[in-house]
Design a protein around this motif. Sequence first.
Motif, PDB file in Angstrom:
ATOM      1  N   PHE A  74       0.791  -1.235   0.000  1.00  0.00           N
ATOM      2  CA  PHE A  74       0.000   0.000   0.000  1.00  0.00           C
ATOM      3  C   PHE A  74       0.827   1.291   0.000  1.00  0.00           C
ATOM      4  CE2 PHE A  74      -2.549  -3.300   2.030  1.00  0.00           C
ATOM      5  CZ  PHE A  74      -3.705  -3.240   1.276  1.00  0.00           C
ATOM      6  N   CYS A  75       1.869   1.352   0.795  1.00  0.00           N
ATOM      7  CA  CYS A  75       2.532   2.625   1.052  1.00  0.00           C
ATOM      8  C   CYS A  75       3.625   2.929   0.035  1.00  0.00           C
ATOM      9  CB  CYS A  75       3.125   2.624   2.458  1.00  0.00           C
ATOM     10  SG  CYS A  75       2.141   1.741   3.674  1.00  0.00           S
ATOM     11  N   HIS A  79       5.420   6.416  -1.289  1.00  0.00           N
ATOM     12  CA  HIS A  79       6.611   6.753  -0.508  1.00  0.00           C
ATOM     13  C   HIS A  79       7.919   6.340  -1.171  1.00  0.00           C
ATOM     14  CE1 HIS A  79       4.764   8.585   3.026  1.00  0.00           C
ATOM     15  NE2 HIS A  79       3.741   7.794   2.744  1.00  0.00           N
ATOM     16  N   VAL A  83       5.388  10.594  -4.734  1.00  0.00           N
ATOM     17  CA  VAL A  83       4.149  11.056  -5.368  1.00  0.00           C
ATOM     18  C   VAL A  83       3.435  12.063  -4.470  1.00  0.00           C
ATOM     19  CG1 VAL A  83       1.776  10.303  -5.910  1.00  0.00           C
ATOM     20  CG2 VAL A  83       3.714   9.043  -6.819  1.00  0.00           C
ATOM     21  N   ALA A  86       4.812  12.939  -1.021  1.00  0.00           N
ATOM     22  CA  ALA A  86       4.977  11.918   0.031  1.00  0.00           C
ATOM     23  C   ALA A  86       6.448  11.866   0.426  1.00  0.00           C
ATOM     24  CB  ALA A  86       4.514  10.553  -0.470  1.00  0.00           C
ATOM     25  N   TRP A  94      12.564  12.122   6.455  1.00  0.00           N
ATOM     26  CA  TRP A  94      11.770  11.703   7.613  1.00  0.00           C
ATOM     27  C   TRP A  94      12.128  12.427   8.913  1.00  0.00           C
ATOM     28  CZ3 TRP A  94       7.405   8.777   8.289  1.00  0.00           C
ATOM     29  CH2 TRP A  94       6.849   8.296   7.092  1.00  0.00           C
ATOM     30  N   ARG A  97       9.533  14.765  10.094  1.00  0.00           N
ATOM     31  CA  ARG A  97       8.290  14.019  10.388  1.00  0.00           C
ATOM     32  C   ARG A  97       8.422  13.352  11.758  1.00  0.00           C
ATOM     33  NH1 ARG A  97       4.562  15.297   6.289  1.00  0.00           N
ATOM     34  NH2 ARG A  97       5.780  15.715   4.433  1.00  0.00           N
ATOM     35  N   GLN A 100       7.993  15.295  14.920  1.00  0.00           N
ATOM     36  CA  GLN A 100       6.633  15.615  15.392  1.00  0.00           C
ATOM     37  C   GLN A 100       6.163  14.665  16.488  1.00  0.00           C
ATOM     38  OE1 GLN A 100       4.015  16.847  11.722  1.00  0.00           O
ATOM     39  NE2 GLN A 100       5.248  15.070  11.172  1.00  0.00           N
ATOM     40  N   THR A 104       1.804  11.587  16.560  1.00  0.00           N
ATOM     41  CA  THR A 104       1.325  12.407  15.441  1.00  0.00           C
ATOM     42  C   THR A 104       1.359  11.591  14.156  1.00  0.00           C
ATOM     43  OG1 THR A 104       2.134  14.394  16.515  1.00  0.00           O
ATOM     44  CG2 THR A 104       1.735  14.563  14.154  1.00  0.00           C
ATOM     45  N   THR A 108      -1.854  10.825  11.837  1.00  0.00           N
ATOM     46  CA  THR A 108      -2.009  11.274  10.445  1.00  0.00           C
ATOM     47  C   THR A 108      -2.136  10.086   9.500  1.00  0.00           C
ATOM     48  OG1 THR A 108       0.373  11.573  10.322  1.00  0.00           O
ATOM     49  CG2 THR A 108      -0.921  13.544  10.649  1.00  0.00           C
ATOM     50  N   THR A 109      -1.491   8.985   9.843  1.00  0.00           N
ATOM     51  CA  THR A 109      -1.619   7.805   8.978  1.00  0.00           C
ATOM     52  C   THR A 109      -3.039   7.243   9.083  1.00  0.00           C
ATOM     53  OG1 THR A 109       0.714   7.301   9.309  1.00  0.00           O
ATOM     54  CG2 THR A 109      -0.665   5.514   8.475  1.00  0.00           C
ATOM     55  N   GLY A 114      -3.243  15.757   4.006  1.00  0.00           N
ATOM     56  CA  GLY A 114      -2.951  16.297   2.682  1.00  0.00           C
ATOM     57  C   GLY A 114      -3.360  15.314   1.604  1.00  0.00           C
ATOM     58  N   ALA A 115      -2.380  14.930   0.768  1.00  0.00           N
ATOM     59  CA  ALA A 115      -2.680  14.023  -0.351  1.00  0.00           C
ATOM     60  C   ALA A 115      -2.721  12.558   0.084  1.00  0.00           C
ATOM     61  CB  ALA A 115      -1.638  14.217  -1.445  1.00  0.00           C
ATOM     62  N   GLY A 119      -5.483   5.881   6.345  1.00  0.00           N
ATOM     63  CA  GLY A 119      -4.936   4.516   6.297  1.00  0.00           C
ATOM     64  C   GLY A 119      -3.913   4.338   5.192  1.00  0.00           C
ATOM     65  N   CYS A 122      -4.706   1.725   2.799  1.00  0.00           N
ATOM     66  CA  CYS A 122      -5.003   0.370   3.298  1.00  0.00           C
ATOM     67  C   CYS A 122      -6.287   0.471   4.125  1.00  0.00           C
ATOM     68  CB  CYS A 122      -3.862  -0.193   4.146  1.00  0.00           C
ATOM     69  SG  CYS A 122      -4.232  -1.866   4.713  1.00  0.00           S
ATOM     70  N   VAL A 134       3.940   2.166  10.454  1.00  0.00           N
ATOM     71  CA  VAL A 134       4.638   3.443  10.679  1.00  0.00           C
ATOM     72  C   VAL A 134       5.956   3.162  11.431  1.00  0.00           C
ATOM     73  CG1 VAL A 134       4.560   5.686  11.837  1.00  0.00           C
ATOM     74  CG2 VAL A 134       2.534   4.840  10.635  1.00  0.00           C
TER      75      VAL A 134
HETATM   76  C1  HEC Z   1      -1.542   8.149  -2.210  1.00  0.00           C
HETATM   77  C2  HEC Z   1      -0.175   8.310  -1.786  1.00  0.00           C
HETATM   78  C3  HEC Z   1       0.213   7.774  -0.427  1.00  0.00           C
HETATM   79  C4  HEC Z   1       0.092   6.501   0.063  1.00  0.00           C
HETATM   80  C5  HEC Z   1      -0.464   5.280  -0.657  1.00  0.00           C
HETATM   81  C6  HEC Z   1       0.644   6.512   1.401  1.00  0.00           C
HETATM   82  N1  HEC Z   1       1.084   7.761   1.724  1.00  0.00           N
HETATM   83 FE1  HEC Z   1       1.879   8.314   3.477  1.00  0.00          FE
HETATM   84  N2  HEC Z   1       2.037  10.225   2.808  1.00  0.00           N
HETATM   85  C7  HEC Z   1       1.637  10.664   1.547  1.00  0.00           C
HETATM   86  C8  HEC Z   1       1.806  12.117   1.461  1.00  0.00           C
HETATM   87  C9  HEC Z   1       1.495  12.977   0.258  1.00  0.00           C
HETATM   88  C10 HEC Z   1       2.328  12.513   2.707  1.00  0.00           C
HETATM   89  C11 HEC Z   1       2.655  13.941   3.160  1.00  0.00           C
HETATM   90  C12 HEC Z   1       1.392  14.511   3.767  1.00  0.00           C
HETATM   91  C13 HEC Z   1       1.573  15.949   4.207  1.00  0.00           C
HETATM   92  O1  HEC Z   1       2.469  16.220   5.023  1.00  0.00           O
HETATM   93  O2  HEC Z   1       0.794  16.793   3.757  1.00  0.00           O
HETATM   94  C14 HEC Z   1       2.467  11.310   3.517  1.00  0.00           C
HETATM   95  C15 HEC Z   1       2.955  11.291   4.821  1.00  0.00           C
HETATM   96  C16 HEC Z   1       3.044  10.165   5.607  1.00  0.00           C
HETATM   97  C17 HEC Z   1       3.515  10.155   6.963  1.00  0.00           C
HETATM   98  C18 HEC Z   1       4.002  11.383   7.745  1.00  0.00           C
HETATM   99  C19 HEC Z   1       2.778  12.024   8.371  1.00  0.00           C
HETATM  100  C20 HEC Z   1       3.093  13.297   9.135  1.00  0.00           C
HETATM  101  O3  HEC Z   1       2.310  13.614  10.034  1.00  0.00           O
HETATM  102  O4  HEC Z   1       4.081  13.963   8.839  1.00  0.00           O
HETATM  103  C21 HEC Z   1       3.432   8.885   7.420  1.00  0.00           C
HETATM  104  C22 HEC Z   1       3.802   8.391   8.802  1.00  0.00           C
HETATM  105  C23 HEC Z   1       2.904   8.088   6.338  1.00  0.00           C
HETATM  106  N3  HEC Z   1       2.692   8.905   5.251  1.00  0.00           N
HETATM  107  C24 HEC Z   1       2.686   6.743   6.427  1.00  0.00           C
HETATM  108  C25 HEC Z   1       2.094   5.991   5.415  1.00  0.00           C
HETATM  109  C26 HEC Z   1       1.770   4.617   5.536  1.00  0.00           C
HETATM  110  C27 HEC Z   1       2.011   3.759   6.766  1.00  0.00           C
HETATM  111  C28 HEC Z   1       1.222   4.229   4.353  1.00  0.00           C
HETATM  112  C29 HEC Z   1       0.701   2.872   3.965  1.00  0.00           C
HETATM  113  C30 HEC Z   1      -0.195   2.201   4.877  1.00  0.00           C
HETATM  114  C31 HEC Z   1       1.195   5.396   3.502  1.00  0.00           C
HETATM  115  N4  HEC Z   1       1.739   6.442   4.186  1.00  0.00           N
HETATM  116  C32 HEC Z   1       0.689   5.396   2.215  1.00  0.00           C
HETATM  117  C33 HEC Z   1       1.137   9.906   0.531  1.00  0.00           C
HETATM  118  C34 HEC Z   1       0.823   8.562   0.628  1.00  0.00           C
END
Ligand code: HEC
Length: 142
Positions: A74-75, A79, A83, A86, A94, A97, A100, A104, A108-109, A114-115, A119, A122, A134
């Motif tokens: 998923f992630c 990441h 994209v 991220a 990181w 991040r 924080q 946090t 947020t997860t 944001g984008a 989850g 997932c 995470v």
């Molecule tokens: C659709 C794209 C996408 C997917 C899929 C995705 N992420 Fe992210 N993630 C992002 C973006 C974009 C950010 C930055 C968000 C922001 O700071 O505005 C981010 C930020 C984060 C952060 C930092 C949050 C913070 O508070 O700074 C964590 C932790 C994270 N993602 C975990 C995950 C995990 C775990 C998964 C899978 C289960 C995942 N992400 C899947 C796009 C995605």
Amino acid sequence: MLQLSVIATRMLAIVILTAAAAGASAFAPGTEAEIRERIAPFGQLRVLATEDEGDTAVAVQREPRNPEAIYNQFCLTCHQSGVAGAPLMTADAWAPRIAQGIDTLYATTINGKGAMPPGGTCFDCTEEELKKTVDWMVESVQ
Ligand code: HEC
């Protein structure tokens, strides 16, 4: 003479059948416990009654998934490539991040930010699975 060849043929048949039976045992289905394990259901569905009587919620019970497997499925899509902003899986991306605080990052997860959808796409992940993922991501970039 004819009698002798009939006996010989029968003996040969017995030898072949015995050998076949011995060979077949190599593919024996296994002990009952082994069979049960092989045909065990993947998960169990349990209908939970909520506090509000009469209302029910369905919860799927299964073993928690491995965080790395969740990340890969998923992630990684976002990441790995960055994209939509991220954070890439690097220590530099990181550090702010992580600063924080882990709670946090969990929040947020789970809720999305944001984008990033809730989850991290997932949608059937439990909160526990997301938190472990995470943790895994944070450990991977350090
Ligand atoms: C659709 C794209 C996408 C997917 C899929 C995705 N992420 Fe992210 N993630 C992002 C973006 C974009 C950010 C930055 C968000 C922001 O700071 O505005 C981010 C930020 C984060 C952060 C930092 C949050 C913070 O508070 O700074 C964590 C932790 C994270 N993602 C975990 C995950 C995990 C775990 C998964 C899978 C289960 C995942 N992400 C899947 C796009 C995605």
